[in-house]
Design a protein around this motif. Sequence first.
Motif, PDB file in Angstrom:
ATOM      1  N   ALA A  23       0.820  -1.207   0.000  1.00 30.17           N
ATOM      2  CA  ALA A  23       0.000   0.000   0.000  1.00 30.17           C
ATOM      3  C   ALA A  23       0.855   1.259   0.000  1.00 30.17           C
ATOM      4  CB  ALA A  23      -0.927   0.005   1.205  1.00 30.17           C
ATOM      5  N   LEU A  24       2.114   1.152   0.401  1.00 29.72           N
ATOM      6  CA  LEU A  24       2.994   2.307   0.474  1.00 29.72           C
ATOM      7  C   LEU A  24       3.755   2.548  -0.826  1.00 29.72           C
ATOM      8  CD1 LEU A  24       4.379   1.733   4.060  1.00 29.72           C
ATOM      9  CD2 LEU A  24       2.533   3.246   3.379  1.00 29.72           C
ATOM     10  N   ALA A  25       3.753   1.579  -1.721  1.00 33.68           N
ATOM     11  CA  ALA A  25       4.414   1.767  -3.011  1.00 33.68           C
ATOM     12  C   ALA A  25       3.602   2.760  -3.834  1.00 33.68           C
ATOM     13  CB  ALA A  25       4.520   0.436  -3.746  1.00 33.68           C
ATOM     14  N   GLY A  30       6.027   7.950 -15.230  1.00 31.02           N
ATOM     15  CA  GLY A  30       5.419   7.633 -16.517  1.00 31.02           C
ATOM     16  C   GLY A  30       5.034   6.182 -16.690  1.00 31.02           C
ATOM     17  N   LEU A  31       4.919   5.436 -15.600  1.00 28.37           N
ATOM     18  CA  LEU A  31       4.557   4.022 -15.681  1.00 28.37           C
ATOM     19  C   LEU A  31       3.237   3.772 -14.960  1.00 28.37           C
ATOM     20  CD1 LEU A  31       8.046   2.545 -14.749  1.00 28.37           C
ATOM     21  CD2 LEU A  31       7.060   2.665 -17.026  1.00 28.37           C
ATOM     22  N   PRO A  32       2.110   4.133 -15.578  1.00 32.72           N
ATOM     23  CA  PRO A  32       0.829   3.938 -14.902  1.00 32.72           C
ATOM     24  C   PRO A  32       0.551   2.456 -14.679  1.00 32.72           C
ATOM     25  CG  PRO A  32       0.486   4.522 -17.192  1.00 32.72           C
ATOM     26  CD  PRO A  32       1.964   4.649 -16.926  1.00 32.72           C
ATOM     27  N   GLY A  33       0.060   2.151 -13.494  1.00 29.48           N
ATOM     28  CA  GLY A  33      -0.279   0.770 -13.177  1.00 29.48           C
ATOM     29  C   GLY A  33       0.874  -0.045 -12.634  1.00 29.48           C
ATOM     30  N   PHE A  34       2.081   0.504 -12.600  1.00 35.30           N
ATOM     31  CA  PHE A  34       3.244  -0.219 -12.098  1.00 35.30           C
ATOM     32  C   PHE A  34       3.735   0.455 -10.825  1.00 35.30           C
ATOM     33  CE2 PHE A  34       3.345  -1.207 -16.627  1.00 35.30           C
ATOM     34  CZ  PHE A  34       3.451  -2.582 -16.574  1.00 35.30           C
ATOM     35  N   SER A  35       3.497  -0.191  -9.683  1.00 33.23           N
ATOM     36  CA  SER A  35       3.978   0.343  -8.410  1.00 33.23           C
ATOM     37  C   SER A  35       5.451  -0.009  -8.257  1.00 33.23           C
ATOM     38  CB  SER A  35       3.191  -0.252  -7.252  1.00 33.23           C
ATOM     39  OG  SER A  35       1.840   0.108  -7.351  1.00 33.23           O
ATOM     40  N   HIS A  36       6.166   0.866  -7.594  1.00 33.30           N
ATOM     41  CA  HIS A  36       7.588   0.593  -7.397  1.00 33.30           C
ATOM     42  C   HIS A  36       8.078   1.252  -6.114  1.00 33.30           C
ATOM     43  CE1 HIS A  36       7.666   4.582  -9.256  1.00 33.30           C
ATOM     44  NE2 HIS A  36       8.842   4.745  -8.674  1.00 33.30           N
ATOM     45  N   TRP A  37       9.273   0.870  -5.710  1.00 34.73           N
ATOM     46  CA  TRP A  37       9.916   1.392  -4.518  1.00 34.73           C
ATOM     47  C   TRP A  37      11.200   2.098  -4.926  1.00 34.73           C
ATOM     48  CZ3 TRP A  37       7.727   0.755   0.237  1.00 34.73           C
ATOM     49  CH2 TRP A  37       6.731  -0.202   0.340  1.00 34.73           C
ATOM     50  N   HIS A  38      11.682   2.936  -4.037  1.00 36.07           N
ATOM     51  CA  HIS A  38      12.996   3.540  -4.199  1.00 36.07           C
ATOM     52  C   HIS A  38      13.923   2.923  -3.157  1.00 36.07           C
ATOM     53  CE1 HIS A  38      11.809   6.726  -6.996  1.00 36.07           C
ATOM     54  NE2 HIS A  38      10.660   6.701  -6.357  1.00 36.07           N
ATOM     55  N   GLY A  39      15.206   2.915  -3.427  1.00 34.30           N
ATOM     56  CA  GLY A  39      16.165   2.341  -2.500  1.00 34.30           C
ATOM     57  C   GLY A  39      16.131   3.007  -1.134  1.00 34.30           C
ATOM     58  N   THR A  40      15.841   4.300  -1.100  1.00 32.76           N
ATOM     59  CA  THR A  40      15.812   5.009   0.179  1.00 32.76           C
ATOM     60  C   THR A  40      14.583   4.645   1.008  1.00 32.76           C
ATOM     61  OG1 THR A  40      14.769   6.880  -0.933  1.00 32.76           O
ATOM     62  CG2 THR A  40      17.155   6.968  -0.651  1.00 32.76           C
ATOM     63  N   ASP A  41      13.533   4.105   0.386  1.00 30.86           N
ATOM     64  CA  ASP A  41      12.353   3.681   1.137  1.00 30.86           C
ATOM     65  C   ASP A  41      12.717   2.555   2.107  1.00 30.86           C
ATOM     66  OD1 ASP A  41      10.913   5.470  -0.380  1.00 30.86           O
ATOM     67  OD2 ASP A  41      10.134   3.952  -1.750  1.00 30.86           O
ATOM     68  N   PHE A  45      12.256   1.810   6.486  1.00 27.74           N
ATOM     69  CA  PHE A  45      11.680   0.622   7.103  1.00 27.74           C
ATOM     70  C   PHE A  45      12.681  -0.058   8.028  1.00 27.74           C
ATOM     71  CE2 PHE A  45       8.877   0.837   3.288  1.00 27.74           C
ATOM     72  CZ  PHE A  45       7.703   1.066   3.984  1.00 27.74           C
ATOM     73  N   VAL A  46      13.946  -0.055   7.661  1.00 29.51           N
ATOM     74  CA  VAL A  46      14.977  -0.637   8.519  1.00 29.51           C
ATOM     75  C   VAL A  46      15.079   0.156   9.818  1.00 29.51           C
ATOM     76  CG1 VAL A  46      17.464  -1.054   8.741  1.00 29.51           C
ATOM     77  CG2 VAL A  46      16.283  -1.687   6.640  1.00 29.51           C
ATOM     78  N   VAL A  47      15.054   1.473   9.728  1.00 32.77           N
ATOM     79  CA  VAL A  47      15.132   2.317  10.926  1.00 32.77           C
ATOM     80  C   VAL A  47      13.930   2.059  11.832  1.00 32.77           C
ATOM     81  CG1 VAL A  47      15.041   4.690  11.754  1.00 32.77           C
ATOM     82  CG2 VAL A  47      16.567   4.089   9.882  1.00 32.77           C
ATOM     83  N   VAL A  48      12.743   1.998  11.266  1.00 31.96           N
ATOM     84  CA  VAL A  48      11.540   1.732  12.066  1.00 31.96           C
ATOM     85  C   VAL A  48      11.634   0.351  12.722  1.00 31.96           C
ATOM     86  CG1 VAL A  48       9.046   1.328  11.949  1.00 31.96           C
ATOM     87  CG2 VAL A  48      10.059   3.289  10.785  1.00 31.96           C
ATOM     88  N   GLY A  49      12.101  -0.629  11.980  1.00 34.62           N
ATOM     89  CA  GLY A  49      12.263  -1.975  12.543  1.00 34.62           C
ATOM     90  C   GLY A  49      13.248  -1.999  13.699  1.00 34.62           C
ATOM     91  N   LEU A  50      14.353  -1.272  13.555  1.00 30.86           N
ATOM     92  CA  LEU A  50      15.336  -1.203  14.633  1.00 30.86           C
ATOM     93  C   LEU A  50      14.773  -0.493  15.864  1.00 30.86           C
ATOM     94  CD1 LEU A  50      18.590  -0.411  12.625  1.00 30.86           C
ATOM     95  CD2 LEU A  50      17.999  -2.546  13.784  1.00 30.86           C
ATOM     96  N   LEU A  51      13.989   0.544  15.643  1.00 32.41           N
ATOM     97  CA  LEU A  51      13.366   1.241  16.768  1.00 32.41           C
ATOM     98  C   LEU A  51      12.377   0.337  17.509  1.00 32.41           C
ATOM     99  CD1 LEU A  51      12.746   4.766  15.209  1.00 32.41           C
ATOM    100  CD2 LEU A  51      14.377   4.179  17.013  1.00 32.41           C
ATOM    101  N   ILE A  52      11.596  -0.425  16.771  1.00 34.29           N
ATOM    102  CA  ILE A  52      10.652  -1.351  17.391  1.00 34.29           C
ATOM    103  C   ILE A  52      11.397  -2.435  18.151  1.00 34.29           C
ATOM    104  CG2 ILE A  52       8.914  -3.130  16.921  1.00 34.29           C
ATOM    105  CD1 ILE A  52       7.942  -1.319  14.616  1.00 34.29           C
ATOM    106  N   ALA A  53      12.428  -3.002  17.541  1.00 35.12           N
ATOM    107  CA  ALA A  53      13.211  -4.042  18.208  1.00 35.12           C
ATOM    108  C   ALA A  53      13.867  -3.496  19.471  1.00 35.12           C
ATOM    109  CB  ALA A  53      14.263  -4.599  17.254  1.00 35.12           C
TER     110      ALA A  53
END
Length: 62
Positions: A23-25, A30-41, A45-53
């Motif tokens: 849902a966050l992608a 110019g690519l309608p219908g194709f969801s994607h991520w960026h490397g910085t995303d 998520f790693v930072v949030v995971g470390l904070l939770i841990a």
Amino acid sequence: MTRTKLIQTLALMLGTALNHAPALAHEGHGLPGFSHWHGTDLFGFVVVGLLIAGAVWMRGRK
């Protein structure tokens, strides 16, 4: 908190986070219908995971 309980809690949190991850992608570049991520995303998520841990670990200490 026992080790088993800690692992179960972390597995539940990770499973919940991964369940909603698509849902966050976003569409774009110019690519309608194709969801994607960026490397910085992933970094966020790693930072949030470390904070939770860290919070779970600190909660288990006496």
